[in-house]
Write a protein that holds these residues in place. Structure first.
Motif, short mmCIF file in Angstrom:
data_model
loop_
_atom_site.label_atom_id
_atom_site.label_comp_id
_atom_site.label_asym_id
_atom_site.label_seq_id
_atom_site.Cartn_x
_atom_site.Cartn_y
_atom_site.Cartn_z
N LEU A 5 -2.24 17.78 -16.54
CA LEU A 5 -3.61 17.71 -16.03
C LEU A 5 -3.92 16.31 -15.52
N ARG A 6 -3.61 15.31 -16.30
CA ARG A 6 -3.87 13.93 -15.87
C ARG A 6 -3.05 13.58 -14.63
N GLN A 7 -1.81 14.03 -14.59
CA GLN A 7 -0.96 13.75 -13.43
C GLN A 7 -1.50 14.48 -12.20
N TRP A 8 -1.88 15.73 -12.36
CA TRP A 8 -2.41 16.49 -11.23
C TRP A 8 -3.70 15.88 -10.70
N GLU A 9 -4.56 15.44 -11.62
CA GLU A 9 -5.84 14.85 -11.22
C GLU A 9 -5.66 13.61 -10.35
N GLN A 10 -4.55 12.92 -10.50
CA GLN A 10 -4.30 11.72 -9.71
C GLN A 10 -4.13 12.03 -8.22
N PHE A 11 -3.80 13.26 -7.89
CA PHE A 11 -3.58 13.66 -6.51
C PHE A 11 -4.86 14.10 -5.80
N VAL A 12 -5.90 14.39 -6.57
CA VAL A 12 -7.13 14.94 -6.03
C VAL A 12 -7.94 13.88 -5.28
N VAL A 13 -8.43 14.25 -4.11
CA VAL A 13 -9.38 13.42 -3.38
C VAL A 13 -10.76 13.92 -3.79
N PRO A 14 -11.56 13.08 -4.45
CA PRO A 14 -12.89 13.52 -4.90
C PRO A 14 -13.79 13.93 -3.74
N TYR A 15 -14.72 14.82 -4.03
CA TYR A 15 -15.64 15.33 -3.01
C TYR A 15 -16.30 14.21 -2.21
N ASP A 16 -16.80 13.20 -2.90
CA ASP A 16 -17.54 12.13 -2.21
C ASP A 16 -16.64 11.22 -1.37
N GLU A 17 -15.32 11.43 -1.43
CA GLU A 17 -14.40 10.66 -0.60
C GLU A 17 -13.79 11.51 0.52
N LEU A 18 -14.14 12.79 0.57
CA LEU A 18 -13.59 13.67 1.61
C LEU A 18 -14.28 13.41 2.95
N ASP A 19 -13.52 13.56 4.03
CA ASP A 19 -14.08 13.49 5.37
C ASP A 19 -14.32 14.93 5.82
N LEU A 20 -15.57 15.33 5.81
CA LEU A 20 -15.93 16.71 6.15
C LEU A 20 -16.70 16.79 7.46
N ASP A 21 -16.77 15.68 8.19
CA ASP A 21 -17.60 15.61 9.39
C ASP A 21 -17.22 16.63 10.45
N ASP A 22 -15.96 17.03 10.49
CA ASP A 22 -15.51 17.98 11.51
C ASP A 22 -15.82 19.43 11.13
N LEU A 23 -16.33 19.65 9.93
CA LEU A 23 -16.62 21.00 9.45
C LEU A 23 -18.10 21.33 9.64
N ASP A 24 -18.39 22.61 9.88
CA ASP A 24 -19.79 23.00 10.08
C ASP A 24 -20.58 22.87 8.78
N SER A 25 -21.89 22.96 8.91
CA SER A 25 -22.76 22.71 7.76
C SER A 25 -22.56 23.73 6.64
N GLU A 26 -22.28 24.99 6.97
CA GLU A 26 -22.03 25.99 5.93
C GLU A 26 -20.78 25.65 5.13
N THR A 27 -19.74 25.21 5.82
CA THR A 27 -18.49 24.86 5.14
C THR A 27 -18.70 23.63 4.27
N GLN A 28 -19.44 22.65 4.78
CA GLN A 28 -19.73 21.47 3.97
C GLN A 28 -20.53 21.85 2.72
N ARG A 29 -21.48 22.75 2.88
CA ARG A 29 -22.27 23.21 1.74
C ARG A 29 -21.40 23.94 0.73
N MET A 30 -20.49 24.79 1.19
CA MET A 30 -19.61 25.52 0.28
C MET A 30 -18.65 24.56 -0.43
N ALA A 31 -18.20 23.53 0.27
CA ALA A 31 -17.32 22.53 -0.36
C ALA A 31 -18.05 21.84 -1.50
N CYS A 32 -19.30 21.53 -1.28
CA CYS A 32 -20.11 20.91 -2.33
C CYS A 32 -20.34 21.88 -3.49
N ALA A 33 -20.62 23.14 -3.16
CA ALA A 33 -20.89 24.14 -4.21
C ALA A 33 -19.66 24.39 -5.08
#
Length: 119
Positions: A5-33
């Motif tokens: 779990l700790r090793q896997w977590e090191q690979f994750v890009v946290p939500y607040d560091e993701l670049d979602l600008d190319d995605l529509d608003s519904e997709t951005q909302r679902m990513a947050c949800a």
């Protein structure tokens, strides 16, 4: 399993560091949800839930897009299963979306992620 779990977590890009600008608003909302759900069911592939959703919709928009549209008709609270706004159809839409996202990212695990070992 805790070590993984700790090793896997090191690979994750946290939500607040993701670049979602190319995605529509519904997709951005679902990513947050989906990020609010808690533990990622795709962590063993090296992804957090929001990161996995963003990857999957970019890789397979024709597969993931309609599921995002279906889930987007519900409130975020009902999608995450909040007891005060529980709606079975919302949870089912979320589960279908997450299931397909998991299928997509399972075909694209991040390099270097330790394999899932249930022994």
């Amino acid at each position: 399993m805790r070590v993984h779990l700790r090793q896997w977590e090191q690979f994750v890009v946290p939500y607040d560091e993701l670049d979602l600008d190319d995605l529509d608003s519904e997709t951005q909302r679902m990513a947050c949800a989906v990020d609010q759900i808690g533990i990622s069911n795709v962590l063993h592939y090296g992804y957090g839930m929001s990161e996995a959703l963003a990857f999957a919709v970019r890789a397979e928009p024709e597969l993931i897009g309609p599921l995002i549209e279906s889930a987007a008709q519900f409130t975020d609270r009902s999608l995450i299963g909040d007891i005060d706004s529980f709606e079975p159809n919302a949870v089912e839409a979320r589960m279908q979306l997450i299931g397909r996202v998991a299928e997509v990212v399972s075909q694209h695990p991040k390099a270097g992620v330790p394999p899932l070992d249930l022994s």
